[in-house]
Design a protein around this motif. Structure first.
Motif, PDB file in Angstrom:
ATOM      1  N   MET A 138       0.831  -1.212   0.000  1.00 61.28           N
ATOM      2  CA  MET A 138       0.000   0.000   0.000  1.00 61.28           C
ATOM      3  C   MET A 138       0.860   1.255   0.000  1.00 61.28           C
ATOM      4  O   MET A 138       0.548   2.215  -0.716  1.00 61.28           O
ATOM      5  CB  MET A 138      -0.938  -0.011   1.214  1.00 61.28           C
ATOM      6  N   ALA A 139       1.925   1.270   0.798  1.00 57.78           N
ATOM      7  CA  ALA A 139       2.803   2.444   0.845  1.00 57.78           C
ATOM      8  C   ALA A 139       3.448   2.681  -0.516  1.00 57.78           C
ATOM      9  O   ALA A 139       3.500   3.818  -0.995  1.00 57.78           O
ATOM     10  CB  ALA A 139       3.864   2.261   1.935  1.00 57.78           C
ATOM     11  N   ALA A 140       3.936   1.621  -1.153  1.00 58.42           N
ATOM     12  CA  ALA A 140       4.546   1.767  -2.477  1.00 58.42           C
ATOM     13  C   ALA A 140       3.510   2.229  -3.497  1.00 58.42           C
ATOM     14  O   ALA A 140       3.815   3.044  -4.379  1.00 58.42           O
ATOM     15  CB  ALA A 140       5.184   0.449  -2.910  1.00 58.42           C
ATOM     16  N   SER A 141       2.284   1.735  -3.371  1.00 57.67           N
ATOM     17  CA  SER A 141       1.211   2.174  -4.259  1.00 57.67           C
ATOM     18  C   SER A 141       0.963   3.667  -4.077  1.00 57.67           C
ATOM     19  O   SER A 141       0.839   4.407  -5.056  1.00 57.67           O
ATOM     20  CB  SER A 141      -0.060   1.384  -3.969  1.00 57.67           C
ATOM     21  N   GLY A 142       0.907   4.104  -2.833  1.00 59.80           N
ATOM     22  CA  GLY A 142       0.676   5.519  -2.540  1.00 59.80           C
ATOM     23  C   GLY A 142       1.786   6.422  -3.051  1.00 59.80           C
ATOM     24  O   GLY A 142       1.537   7.561  -3.458  1.00 59.80           O
ATOM     25  N   ARG A 143       3.015   5.923  -3.035  1.00 57.49           N
ATOM     26  CA  ARG A 143       4.163   6.691  -3.536  1.00 57.49           C
ATOM     27  C   ARG A 143       4.309   6.597  -5.052  1.00 57.49           C
ATOM     28  O   ARG A 143       5.129   7.284  -5.644  1.00 57.49           O
ATOM     29  CB  ARG A 143       5.471   6.170  -2.913  1.00 57.49           C
ATOM     30  N   GLY A 144       3.556   5.695  -5.659  1.00 55.81           N
ATOM     31  CA  GLY A 144       3.699   5.478  -7.090  1.00 55.81           C
ATOM     32  C   GLY A 144       4.971   4.730  -7.436  1.00 55.81           C
ATOM     33  O   GLY A 144       5.521   4.893  -8.523  1.00 55.81           O
ATOM     34  N   SER A 145       5.438   3.878  -6.512  1.00 53.46           N
ATOM     35  CA  SER A 145       6.718   3.207  -6.737  1.00 53.46           C
ATOM     36  C   SER A 145       6.603   1.685  -6.853  1.00 53.46           C
ATOM     37  O   SER A 145       7.592   0.976  -6.669  1.00 53.46           O
ATOM     38  CB  SER A 145       7.700   3.568  -5.611  1.00 53.46           C
ATOM     39  N   LEU A 146       5.421   1.196  -7.156  1.00 60.37           N
ATOM     40  CA  LEU A 146       5.294  -0.246  -7.387  1.00 60.37           C
ATOM     41  C   LEU A 146       6.026  -0.611  -8.674  1.00 60.37           C
ATOM     42  O   LEU A 146       5.911   0.109  -9.669  1.00 60.37           O
ATOM     43  CB  LEU A 146       3.821  -0.657  -7.488  1.00 60.37           C
ATOM     44  N   PRO A 147       6.759  -1.717  -8.684  1.00 61.11           N
ATOM     45  CA  PRO A 147       7.485  -2.115  -9.895  1.00 61.11           C
ATOM     46  C   PRO A 147       6.540  -2.704 -10.946  1.00 61.11           C
ATOM     47  O   PRO A 147       6.143  -3.866 -10.877  1.00 61.11           O
ATOM     48  CB  PRO A 147       8.480  -3.151  -9.377  1.00 61.11           C
ATOM     49  N   GLU A 148       6.180  -1.884 -11.914  1.00 63.51           N
ATOM     50  CA  GLU A 148       5.148  -2.241 -12.880  1.00 63.51           C
ATOM     51  C   GLU A 148       5.446  -3.537 -13.629  1.00 63.51           C
ATOM     52  O   GLU A 148       4.596  -4.425 -13.709  1.00 63.51           O
ATOM     53  CB  GLU A 148       4.947  -1.106 -13.884  1.00 63.51           C
ATOM     54  N   ALA A 149       6.629  -3.661 -14.203  1.00 59.88           N
ATOM     55  CA  ALA A 149       6.939  -4.850 -15.011  1.00 59.88           C
ATOM     56  C   ALA A 149       6.864  -6.116 -14.163  1.00 59.88           C
ATOM     57  O   ALA A 149       6.339  -7.143 -14.617  1.00 59.88           O
ATOM     58  CB  ALA A 149       8.314  -4.714 -15.655  1.00 59.88           C
TER      59      ALA A 149
END
Length: 171
Positions: free
Chosen positions: A92-103
């Motif tokens: 959730m924190a990474a999602s909120g920061r926009g830092s989830l690794p898309e690939a």
């Protein structure tokens, strides 16, 4: 005049452990459950799929998309560098920061859908997410893309928690 009422009782986490899977199979056999969602990332899934197949015409069998428990099916050096998926709070924190690794997440979503299809024999009836990961941005559109690329748009329904994310987290 009687009003029609339809009710679906779904047990999540099929494949989580042999005991959980046995309990779900008992509930399906007894007619107490009308659906279950499967964790294809768990080691017991390939073997457990066989036992679940007998219910494919009497219950909805779906994918329980997992990005927060155990080992992923694909290499995920950014999200799961130790080989273990992170807890929901970190996702959730990474999602909120926009830092989830898309690939990485796109590959994992696809691998979980494919593992379901490979071991169960057809696409899932529905998809939901372990700890509701399917509602997180940008995971949801990546899931839509995975369904579209497999020709499953309009054929697989998505379970919606129906609450806002803070309410889900509070529970």
């Amino acid at each position: 005049m009687a009003i029609g009422f339809s009710f679906c009782l779904c047990a999540d986490d099929f494949g989580l452990s042999p005991g959980v899977s046995r309990g779900i199979l008992i509930g399906l056999q007894a007619g107490r459950l009308t659906a279950t969602s499967v964790m294809t990332t768990r080691p017991s899934w390939p073997e457990a799929a066989e036992a679940l197949r007998v219910f494919q015409t009497t219950a909805d069998i779906g994918l329980h998309l997992n990005l927060t428990l155990g080992a992923p099916l694909t290499p995920m050096p950014r999200l799961a560098p130790s080989g273990t998926l992170p807890p929901i709070g970190k996702v959730m924190a990474a999602s909120g920061r926009g830092s989830l690794p898309e690939a990485e997440i796109r590959a994992e979503i696809g691998a979980q859908i494919d593992a379901f299809t490979t071991h169960f024999g057809h696409a899932p009836d529905f998809i939901d997410g372990h700890q509701h990961v399917q509602v997180l941005r940008p995971i949801r559109p990546w899931l839509f893309d995975a369904l579209e690329s497999r020709g499953l748009t309009g054929k697989v329904w998505l379970r919606n928690a129906g609450d806002r994310l803070p309410a889900l987290v509070a529970r």
